[in-house]
Write a protein that holds these residues in place. Structure first.
Motif, PDB file in Angstrom:
ATOM      1  N   THR A  64       0.861  -1.186   0.000  1.00 47.82           N
ATOM      2  CA  THR A  64       0.000   0.000   0.000  1.00 47.82           C
ATOM      3  C   THR A  64       0.892   1.228   0.000  1.00 47.82           C
ATOM      4  O   THR A  64       1.789   1.352   0.831  1.00 47.82           O
ATOM      5  N   GLU A  65       0.655   2.119  -0.948  1.00 45.66           N
ATOM      6  CA  GLU A  65       1.465   3.339  -1.042  1.00 45.66           C
ATOM      7  C   GLU A  65       0.566   4.534  -0.859  1.00 45.66           C
ATOM      8  O   GLU A  65      -0.515   4.592  -1.422  1.00 45.66           O
ATOM      9  N   LYS A  94       0.570   9.069  -0.144  1.00 49.82           N
ATOM     10  CA  LYS A  94       1.202  10.342   0.166  1.00 49.82           C
ATOM     11  C   LYS A  94       0.422  10.926   1.342  1.00 49.82           C
ATOM     12  O   LYS A  94      -0.804  11.007   1.288  1.00 49.82           O
ATOM     13  N   THR A 140       5.869  10.272   1.998  1.00 49.44           N
ATOM     14  CA  THR A 140       5.396   9.150   1.199  1.00 49.44           C
ATOM     15  C   THR A 140       5.663   7.894   2.015  1.00 49.44           C
ATOM     16  O   THR A 140       6.639   7.818   2.756  1.00 49.44           O
ATOM     17  N   LYS A 200       5.340   3.435   2.100  1.00 45.34           N
ATOM     18  CA  LYS A 200       5.020   2.133   1.519  1.00 45.34           C
ATOM     19  C   LYS A 200       4.898   1.144   2.659  1.00 45.34           C
ATOM     20  O   LYS A 200       5.800   1.039   3.487  1.00 45.34           O
ATOM     21  N   THR A 217      -2.526   4.646   6.649  1.00 46.65           N
ATOM     22  CA  THR A 217      -2.005   3.670   5.690  1.00 46.65           C
ATOM     23  C   THR A 217      -2.580   2.277   5.952  1.00 46.65           C
ATOM     24  O   THR A 217      -3.001   1.582   5.026  1.00 46.65           O
TER      25      THR A 217
END
Ligand code: FES
Ligand code: FES
Lengths: 162, 783
Positions: B188-189, B191, B303, B305, B386
């Motif tokens: 899962t990415e 910003k 950002t 990940k 996230t």
């Protein structure tokens, strides 16, 4: 400079003020009643609320000369004979204050609110009527609780008196 | 527990003075001959100062003096500094540019002070300040940190090429983290933007400087969370006066939330100006100045990940963060996006590989430093947004995904320094879900849909670290100070007690909770216990209050001092009763020989200590003990917050229909006060998520949100009542088992609210604050 005379907490006071002097500065600086606070410069926060002729007003947006001849009640004049006013007592019992800076304005607003609404206060009404008072510490939760508790108690007191 | 002891909901001792208008805040102080300061501030975000002409201003009525930065420099007043050294990945020290209390060459943000007018009244000082003519040569400005890092942008400080203060990394190696991400079943990415905030304690900052020429001594009344640190820094770095010639008093302080930790130009200038002019000088910020110059909080762009294996276990986390520091490095700024942020990136989860990279950047904006939570809200927001998005992408329930990844055995060593000592994350999660009736949500959502409303629910499982410590460890990480706390317990001859603490209360209720501790120990009424704080002449060196440290660290110091007092009191009592010291117990305000009816009252022991007529051989008279407490570890409060919202798709307005907080704060001294702390923290977190945001015009660098007309503070009718509960696991590392509660609300609430809103509208990209305009646009874009 203009000479103004008014009644503050039951005592007649006079003083020379500039035309631009705000009531809050007259109260704080000339009368030394520093319980009334200044928290903003746009009439938003309510830290400065006092009663003028029985109604709550923002003393930061009232000129001292406008208050000439009126009856002013500040936080210092609320407790009688060393006994906290029911609203003050309810704030204490319900932890309605933390840093205490907004508190005088909150209490003066709450007293006026209860005077106006009597027993008809509910949570929603209290929250709406606090629109002009900002507190950064309490999240309002316990302030609302305190006002409702005080309203209930004062309402009950009124009924008992009738 | 007694009625006033540990665990009791004791109403606050300090309330009466606040409720009757008798609080004493800095601006309430009046001393004979006092004059007023008004600062001349830069109207430009970035400019060179060509000249300052005060000749007209000096002639104005009531004006005593107009002072500028050249004079300040000539008098040897030093630069403001950041007290925490961070080294970049390449080993180089952070690049700190000069911050002058009054700028004399370059101004770097709107509000930067360039001169000060001292006059008989505030009005006259203000009138004269308007007449000070500053000739500026305007320079291009940059307000956004991501832009400021780009080539060709305006440069703020010659020391910091490319506006980069440091480029720092923590955790697992980047290569190993990348490898784990490459091998993952799902990544899962996101910003993540953490919006810039203005702390806004309701009492604006203020300072009163009083110079006594006969003694060559200075007194400073100021709105500080840590008066001793203020004195130390003003002495050691700013050359205001040696410590023994400088008294700092922080009287009643109207909230801080971090913003009153730091030493600002104004208190330095008031002290210096008092010596220059020979009169006491008072400055009180107005609200616009507060918006312009109080240290802001947050302002991260990241950002992230997050990698999962096929069983939905998190295998790696990689984070890249750019932190906006504003125009100058404020006192603790360097520590916030590093050791208070990246160290918390494991959250409540077992994550084998974590790599964080952080770049700190200068921009033409107000300095940014710690604001309630400081780094931990940023870490929690990033993680909890996230993992929620990951759950949606993986099609699993957000609670299940969290549960699967919870850390379940303690102590637990994360890859990012922290060693968690205790916790039960499942307990908070379950309590919160039950309280929120999570199971009934689908029904409520369907019902809301019939009314044309979009209903959403979101959770956040936060961890935070309080009471930064131990001193040796923080020293090795770059801290310029130790993070212990001090206490002195003075028993008077009649048995009443004064506790002198290095902690500082600006709303937290120390005068009550600290007294409860003493009452609990000796069985004396809390009214017989006074807490003394906030005055460097009265109280021994202390570190002050921030980072939820007063309970875990400050009260632990008191406990240490109480232990010593108790030991001595028992020796005296044993001697008086001709008993063995080990048989003496304290009960209901008496020292007794256990199992007998022999006893001496507490006051008798105190009196004996001071008459010294009959003390054990060799014992010193008196009953007064001091202690310094240096914790062995951070404490780790944690919890689960759930928020449920209803959105009107026609207006984009979000209504919070319920907010549930389930916290583990360890042991609690006064639940009423702890709940109050949670309420206030949640309100600030909701403010961040729904309402608040500092905005600068990107071209001119003007602050667009400089009053309560433009900056949306949470009001009573923006908020619901909160449902708060505790599931406590005692902290094993301090004598009271306390973890700390001051910041949790502000840490846990923003992601819970944003997860609820994004759940309602089905859009994962929404940024804070979720204003009706943004929500409306997102709702209509999704359609
Ligand atoms: S000071 Fe009057 S409303 Fe803020
Ligand atoms: S109690 Fe601090 S602002 Fe309300």
């Amino acid at each position: 400079m203009t000479k103004v005379t008014m009644t503050v907490n039951g005592r007649q006071v006079s003083g020379e003020v500039e035309d631009r002097t705000l009531l809050v500065h007259f109260i704080r600086d000339k009368l030394g009643l520093t319980g009334t606070h200044v928290g903003c410069d746009t009439s938003q926060c309510g830290a400065c609320v006092v009663h003028m002729d029985g109604r709550s007003i923002k003393s930061c947006s009232t000129l001292a000369v406008q208050a000439a001849g009126s009856e002013i009640l500040t936080i210092e004049g609320l407790a009688k004979d060393g006994e906290l006013h029911p609203v003050q007592a309810a704030f204490k019992a319900n932890h309605g204050l933390q840093c205490g800076f907004c508190t005088p304005g909150m209490v003066m607003t709450a007293v006026d609110m209860i005077n106006r609404y009597g027993g008809r206060l509910d949570e929603k009404t209290v929250r709406e009527n606090l629109e002009g008072n900002i507190c950064r510490c309490t999240g309002y939760h316990n302030i609302v609780k305190a006002i409702l508790a005080a309203a209930a108690e004062m309402g009950a007191g009124r009924q008992a008196a009738e | 527990m007694g009625a006033e002891g540990i665990g009791a909901r004791v109403a606050r001792k300090e309330d009466k003075r606040f409720l009757t208008g008798k609080g004493r805040y800095t601006d309430d102080m009046v001393v004979p001959g006092m004059k007023y300061a008004v600062f001349v501030r830069s109207p430009h975000a970035h400019a060179k100062i060509r000249s300052i002409d005060a000749s007209e201003a000096e002639k104005m009525p009531g004006v005593i003096a107009v002072l500028n930065g050249q004079q300040l420099l000539a008098d040897g007043i030093g630069n403001l500094i950041c007290g925490w050294m961070i080294h970049s990945k390449d080993g180089s020290p952070m690049k700190m540019g000069a911050w002058r209390p009054l700028a004399h060459e370059t101004v770097r943000y709107v509000g930067d002070a360039v001169a000060v007018v001292i006059a008989d009244s505030v009005g006259e000082a203000r009138d004269a300040a308007d007449q000070v003519v500053v000739d500026y040569e305007e320079l291009p400005a940059v307000t956004d940190a991501v832009t400021a890092l780009q080539p060709g942008q305006p440069q703020l400080h010659p020391e910091a090429a490319g506006n980069l203060i440091y480029d720092w990394a923590l955790g697992t190696s980047e290569a190993d983290t990348d490898a784990a991400i490459a091998a993952a079943a799902h990544v899962t990415e996101m910003k993540i933007v953490n919006n810039r905030l203005s702390p806004n304690p309701m009492e604006p900052r203020a300072a009163l400087g009083i110079y006594d020429s006969a003694e060559d001594h200075y007194t400073c009344y100021t709105t500080s969370q840590n008066p001793h640190v203020a004195r130390l820094v003003m002495s050691a770095f700013y050359n205001v006066a040696p410590e023994n010639k400088l008294r700092v008093i922080a009287p009643d302080v109207g909230g801080g939330f971090g913003s009153k930790i730091y030493i600002y130009p104004e208190e330095i200038v008031c002290l210096w100006a008092s010596r220059r002019t020979g009169v006491p000088v008072k400055w009180t910020s107005d609200r616009t100045e507060a918006f312009l110059t109080d240290a802001h909080g947050r302002d991260h762009v990241s950002t992230v990940k997050m990698a999962f294996d096929s069983d939905n276990r998190i295998t790696a986390l990689k984070v890249d963060t750019i932190a906006n520091f504003g125009a100058y490095m404020s006192l603790f700024s360097a520590a916030v996006p590093t050791y208070l942020y990246a160290t918390l990136l494991s959250g409540q989860y077992a994550i084998p590989a974590i790599h964080a990279n952080v770049r700190a950047v200068y921009t033409n904006t107000a300095p940014v430093d710690a604001y309630r939570g400081a780094g931990r809200p940023e870490a929690t927001y990033l993680l909890e947004r996230t993992i929620e998005t990951a759950a949606r992408e993986l099609g699993v329930s957000p609670a299940e995904l969290r549960r699967k990844n919870f850390i379940r055995s303690f102590p637990y060593q994360t890859p990012v320094i922290m060693n968690y000592d205790a916790g039960d994350y499942e307990a908070s999660l379950e309590a919160a879900m039950k309280q929120a009736d999570w199971a009934g949500f689908a029904t409520r959502k369907a019902e809301a849909e019939k009314r044309g409303k979009k209903r959403g629910i979101g959770m956040s499982c936060y961890i935070e670290a309080c009471g930064i410590a131990p001193s040796a460890a923080v020293g090795s990480l770059g801290a310029g100070v130790g993070l212990w706390e001090s206490a002195e317990v003075r028993v008077n001859a009649v048995g009443t007690i004064e506790v002198l603490t290095g902690s500082h209360s600006h709303g937290q209720g120390h005068e009550t909770t600290f007294a409860q501790l003493v009452a609990d120990r000796f069985g004396v009424p809390i009214d017989n216990v006074s807490i003394v704080h906030g005055d460097t002449d009265k109280v021994q060196m202390g570190m002050g209050t921030y980072g939820s440290r007063s309970g875990a660290v400050g009260m632990s110091a008191i406990v240490k001092a109480l232990d010593k007092v108790e030991a001595k009191a028992k020796k005296i009592a044993a001697h008086l009763m001709e008993a063995d010291e080990s048989d003496v117990v304290i009960e209901n305000g008496e020292l007794k020989v256990a199992g007998t009816d022999r006893s001496v009252p507490w006051f008798q022991v105190a009196l004996s200590a001071y008459t010294a007529h009959n003390l054990p051989a060799g014992m010193e008279p008196g009953l007064k003990e001091g202690a310094f407490y240096d914790p062995s570890n951070f404490t780790f409060p944690a919890g689960c917050y759930i928020c449920e919202v209803e959105i009107d798709p026609e207006t984009g307005k979000t209504e919070i229909v319920q907010f549930v907080a389930a916290d583990d704060f360890g042991n609690i001294i006064n639940p009423m006060i702890v709940e109050g702390q949670v309420h206030g923290g949640i309100a600030q977190g909701i403010g961040q998520a729904l309402l608040e945001g500092v905005h600068y015009d990107p071209q001119s660098g003007q602050l667009l949100t400089a009053s309560y007309m433009d900056y949306a503070m949470p009001r009573a009718d923006d908020l619901p009542s909160f449902q708060v509960s505790h599931q406590n696991t005692p902290c094993p590392n301090n004598p009271l088992g306390i973890k700390g509660c001051g910041e949790a609300g502000a840490i846990g609430s923003p992601p819970a609210l944003m997860n609820a809103i994004t759940d309602a509208i089905g859009n994962n990209d929404l940024t804070m604050p979720a204003t009706p305009q943004k929500v409306w646009a997102a709702v209509h874009a999704t359609h």
